[in-house]
Every structure is written in C-alpha cells, then in structure tokens.
Design a protein around this motif. Structure first.
Motif, short mmCIF file in Angstrom:
data_model
loop_
_atom_site.label_atom_id
_atom_site.label_comp_id
_atom_site.label_asym_id
_atom_site.label_seq_id
_atom_site.Cartn_x
_atom_site.Cartn_y
_atom_site.Cartn_z
N UNK A 446 0.82 -1.21 0.00
CA UNK A 446 0.00 0.00 0.00
C UNK A 446 0.85 1.26 0.00
N UNK A 447 1.94 1.25 0.78
CA UNK A 447 2.82 2.43 0.83
C UNK A 447 3.51 2.63 -0.51
N UNK A 448 3.94 1.53 -1.14
CA UNK A 448 4.58 1.63 -2.46
C UNK A 448 3.65 2.24 -3.49
N UNK A 449 2.41 1.75 -3.51
CA UNK A 449 1.44 2.25 -4.50
C UNK A 449 1.16 3.74 -4.30
N UNK A 450 0.96 4.15 -3.04
CA UNK A 450 0.68 5.56 -2.76
C UNK A 450 1.83 6.45 -3.23
N UNK A 451 3.06 6.06 -2.90
CA UNK A 451 4.20 6.89 -3.25
C UNK A 451 4.50 6.87 -4.75
N UNK A 452 4.25 5.74 -5.41
CA UNK A 452 4.42 5.69 -6.86
C UNK A 452 3.42 6.62 -7.55
N UNK A 453 2.18 6.59 -7.10
CA UNK A 453 1.15 7.48 -7.67
C UNK A 453 1.53 8.95 -7.47
N UNK A 454 1.99 9.28 -6.25
CA UNK A 454 2.35 10.67 -5.96
C UNK A 454 3.53 11.12 -6.82
N UNK A 455 4.53 10.25 -6.94
CA UNK A 455 5.72 10.60 -7.74
C UNK A 455 5.33 10.83 -9.20
N UNK A 456 4.49 9.96 -9.74
CA UNK A 456 4.08 10.11 -11.14
C UNK A 456 3.18 11.32 -11.34
N UNK A 457 2.40 11.67 -10.31
CA UNK A 457 1.58 12.89 -10.40
C UNK A 457 2.45 14.14 -10.46
N UNK A 458 3.53 14.14 -9.64
CA UNK A 458 4.44 15.28 -9.63
C UNK A 458 5.13 15.44 -10.98
N UNK A 459 5.49 14.32 -11.60
CA UNK A 459 6.26 14.37 -12.86
C UNK A 459 5.39 14.30 -14.11
N UNK A 460 4.05 14.37 -13.92
CA UNK A 460 3.13 14.24 -15.05
C UNK A 460 3.32 12.92 -15.81
#
Length: 502
Positions: A446-460
């Motif tokens: 769950x932590x991996x998925x949340x942080x991957x989504x956030x990182x990809x949102x920041x980088x478009x």
C-alpha cells in the motif's frame, strides 16, 4: 543535549503507572509466548493487537505493550532451547547449539542466567544505538520525497530475497503474494473494484488483523494439530543458578561484539534476529582460536546469539520509526498496529508525535530491566509452563484469535476470510515459503502504490522521476546489489560442489 531532553520526556511517558503496568504485562506474556515452541514473537504481537485496540489503549501504550511482548519473546525463546533443545522461535535455533549441551552437563542454571544477562546487554546496547541513530536517520530522511520512498520500499523487498539464505526465489514469490493481496479492494483514485470477486466484504481490502492472525495463528494451529505433543519435562536446572565473575569475564567481549552486530543487522530490512544470531555465532566461532568448544557447551557460543537476537529486536525499531520500513516480521505487525490508530510512521513522526516515539524508546530501557529481573529468579516457574500439552494450548489460541478478529469489525465475513487465509498460509508453510515475507509485502504494498502514484503525479507521468536524485541512485544501486548477491552466492555454492577436473 536535545536528544537527552527528548529521552527525558520519553521516560516521563514510559513511567506513568499505566505504561509501567503495560510493560510488565507485556514482558511476562512475551516470555511465556517465547518459550512455547512454535509460537514466536509475530504470533504474540499479532494476538495482542486487537485486544489492545478493543481496550481503547492510547497509541503509545499499545506500542509499549507490543514492544515489551517482542523483547519478552526473544528472552523466552532461550528457555526451551536450553532445557529441551526445542527452539521456541527461529532466532533461538543457534542458542540450542551450546545451550543444551551446557544443560546436559548440569549447568542449566548458569546457561539460563548468562543468556539472560547477554539478552539484557544486547537490548541495552541496541537501545542506546536507537537513541543515537534514530533521530539522525529521521533528520536525513526528511529529504525523502515520494520517489525516494518508493525506491526504499523496493529495496526493503529486495533485502528479503537477498538475505533469505538458500531460498531467495521462494522469498521473492512470497513478497509478490503480499503485494498482490495489498491490491485487493476499491482503488482510492478511480473507485474501481480490484480482485474482490463480487464479495462486498473485500471492498475495503483485506484487513491487517485478519491477514496476520490468519497467516500466523490459524496456520500455526494447523501445524500444532499435526503433532502428537503431550508436554515435555525439561532438564532440571540443578547446581548454581548464577554465573560467576570468571564466566562473566570469559564472555564480556563476545557480548559487546554481538550486541553491535545484532543492532546493525536489526536495522537492515529483512535481516532480523534470526540472521543476527547466526552471524554473531559464526563470527565468534571463527574468532575463538583457543579453548574452542563451540557446539559442545561453550559459554561464548551461548552468549553470542542471545545477545545478538535481543539487539536485533531493538535495532529493527529504527527503520520502522524513521522510514516506515519494518526491519523484521514482528515490526511489520507493529507497523500495521500504528495504522489502526491512523499514525503514519516515518521521519516526520519525530516531529508530529515525539511523545509516542520517545516513550517507546524509553520503554525499551525499562522492558529490558524488567526482563532480566524477572527471568533469573523465575526460571523454575517458567520451566513448568513447558509441560502444557498442545490439546490445551491449541483451543486457547483459537479462541483468542477468533475474539480478536471479530472484535475489530464485528463481521463473520472476517472470521471466514481468516480461516481461508490460514489454510493458504498452512500450505505455503508446508512448501517452505516464508510467511513473514508475505506480511512484509502486504504492509509495503500500500505504501509503495501511494508513493508511486504521488511521484508520477508530480512528474506528469514521467518515470524518470524514480531515478532523478542521488538518493534514488543510491537506492537502486542497493536494490541491484541485493538481487545480484543471492545469484553470486548460488554460483559460489554450485562451483564448490563441482569436483575439480584432474
């Protein structure tokens, strides 16, 4: 000086009457759970989570209870190893190599007392290490963004496989099963149902308590039912019950070295007390050039693993508190307990909830003192518990497990799901898949998925953000090292087996 100030506040939290009583109960329960063969710290901590939550204990009190049980299990595991030659848990396997021969020589009391003192010193060394290194690591980890956290989670899972001894592939598969289970439920972003198979009870995902009690308690019950165990009589602890000054001087440097080794092994995600005790034992065996009686009843061979596994138990708190990455299977369970209180472990925890963090660290000092004071005079009492037959033990575990799961959400669906997970866990155990890796994969998923989504949102959506900083470069380098390491070890092993050509 700032650290000492915070530690003083922590002792103010840990020495309240409620927390002192909680720590005392936790150390006693942990010692009993640890000495019963097969249960171990994960089961002990997992069984108490729903009870602590149902009692409405504050977060810091619950965490003090679970940490005390964890340390108590590390102490308790040595009793059955020394007196019965049956390790209460995996980390006590090395203890039996020299502990049981000592007991057969009529030195059971000496073995139990010196192992208790070694466990105390290991816990003390590691707790000092936690006090020094945890704030430093937390300050460094504040620089972590979503991409850095994602890489750290990948590194933690790679560590599991890299440090899995002779079964890295099974450990990797078990981690992937845990990651898959973490995907069950409604997608937080899109609202899509994932892997629920039409069952409304799975819409919120698999509950942590259901998974951990199913994987460990139910599967353990099934394993216990296979055995025809009616209680065993331990070797009598005759003769001296305390070691003397000469014996203390013999093991003093062993204890110090093993405490340091155990602490740093505990910090590494996936290493844990089992590997720490093995590394410490083998290191001391190599260093003992004169009077080497390892395997025949050498006090150094007893002190090394006992000191290391207690130190590793305390050391595993460091990555859990500072990075939100569990250092062992038991701290993975404790990490899940924090989520029940909506507390997110990580570097900011030292700023947002210092009362909880420093209260826990201070309680480690207190629990270690309680354990050494409790374990030496009560040895004869604890040995009587070893005679409890499984026909009495199994129903007790089953009742506590069922009450714990039902008490959290009051649904029968969770009970049936727990049984299904327990059967699957039993099958995985029979095929030698490590269940702690499944649990770690679930926690980190769950932590991996949340942080991957956030990182990809920041980088478009640009994947390059995952290797765009020095911290991520270092993280990926460590991941590659952990992947290559077991391959290299396997190659060396195969090369050693192949006979040299004439």
């Amino acid at each position: 000086m700032e650290t000492l100030g915070y530690l003083g506040q922590g002792f103010g939290v840990a020495t309240t009457p409620l927390n002192l009583l909680t720590a005392l109960c936790g150390t006693l329960i942990g010692t009993v759970v640890g000495l019963l063969p097969g249960l171990g710290p994960i089961n002990g901590v997992a069984l108490l989570i729903p009870i602590a939550f149902a009692l409405g204990l504050p977060p810091e009190t619950s965490l003090i209870l679970l940490a005390a049980v964890y340390l108590g299990c590390e102490y308790g595991g040595r009793i059955s190893s020394i007196l019965l030659n049956i390790p209460g848990e995996a980390s006590a396997v090395m203890t039996a190599l020299d502990g049981h021969p000592l007991a057969r020589q009529g030195k059971g009391g000496i073995a139990l007392s010196i192992s208790a003192a070694g466990s105390f010193m290991g816990g003390l060394i590691a707790t000092i290490g936690v006090t020094i290194f945890a704030p430093l690591l937390a300050r460094w980890a504040v620089a972590f963004g979503p991409a850095e956290y994602f890489v750290m989670m990948v590194f933690a899972i790679a560590c599991l496989a890299g440090m899995a001894g002779n079964k890295p592939m099974k450990t990797a598969v078990a981690s992937l099963i845990g990651l898959l289970l973490a995907c069950v439920g409604i997608d937080a972003n899109s609202g899509v149902y994932r892997f629920t198979f039409g069952a409304l009870g799975l819409a919120d995902g698999i509950q942590f308590v259901v998974l951990v009690l199913g994987l460990f308690s139910i599967s353990e019950i099934l394993v216990l039912l296979e055995r025809t165990y009616y209680g065993q009589s331990a070797l009598k602890t005759s003769g001296r019950m305390l070691f003397n000054a000469k014996e203390a001087m013999l093991v003093k440097w062993t204890v110090i070295r093993s405490g340091v080794v155990g602490f740093f092994m505990g910090i590494l995600p996936g290493a844990g007390a089992t590997m720490a005790s093995a590394v410490a034992y083998m290191s001391e065996k190599r260093m003992a050039t004169r009077d080497n009686r390892f395997g025949e009843g050498d006090l150094r061979g007893l002190a090394a693993p006992e000191t290391a596994n207690s130190a590793a138990a305390c050391g595993s708190m460091v990555p859990m508190l500072t990075l939100g990455v569990p250092g062992s299977g038991t701290t993975a369970v404790m990490l899940g307990a924090l989520t029940l209180y909506n507390i997110t472990p990580g570097p900011l925890l030292f700023q947002t909830d210092p009362q909880l963090v420093w209260g826990l660290i201070a309680s480690l000092f207190i629990a270690n003192v309680m354990l050494v004071v409790m374990n030496i005079p009560l040895i004869r009492v604890f040995t009587k518990i070893l005679a409890v037959p499984y026909w009495a033990l199994v129903p007790g575990i089953a009742i506590v497990t069922a009450i714990g799961v039902y008490g959290v959400h009051a649904t029968t669906f969770d009970l049936f799901l727990m049984i299904v997970i327990g059967v699957v866990g039993y099958i995985l155990r029979k095929f030698d898949f490590p269940l702690s890796a499944v649990l770690l994969g679930f926690i980190l998923g769950g932590i991996m998925e949340q942080n991957l989504r956030r990182a990809l949102s920041i980088s478009n959506g640009e994947l390059s953000i995952l290797w765009s900083s020095p911290i991520t470069w270092g993280g990926w380098a460590l991941v590659v090292l952990m992947v290559v390491l077991p391959m290299y070890r396997g190659w060396r092993r195969r090369r050693a087996v192949v006979p040299a050509s004439p």
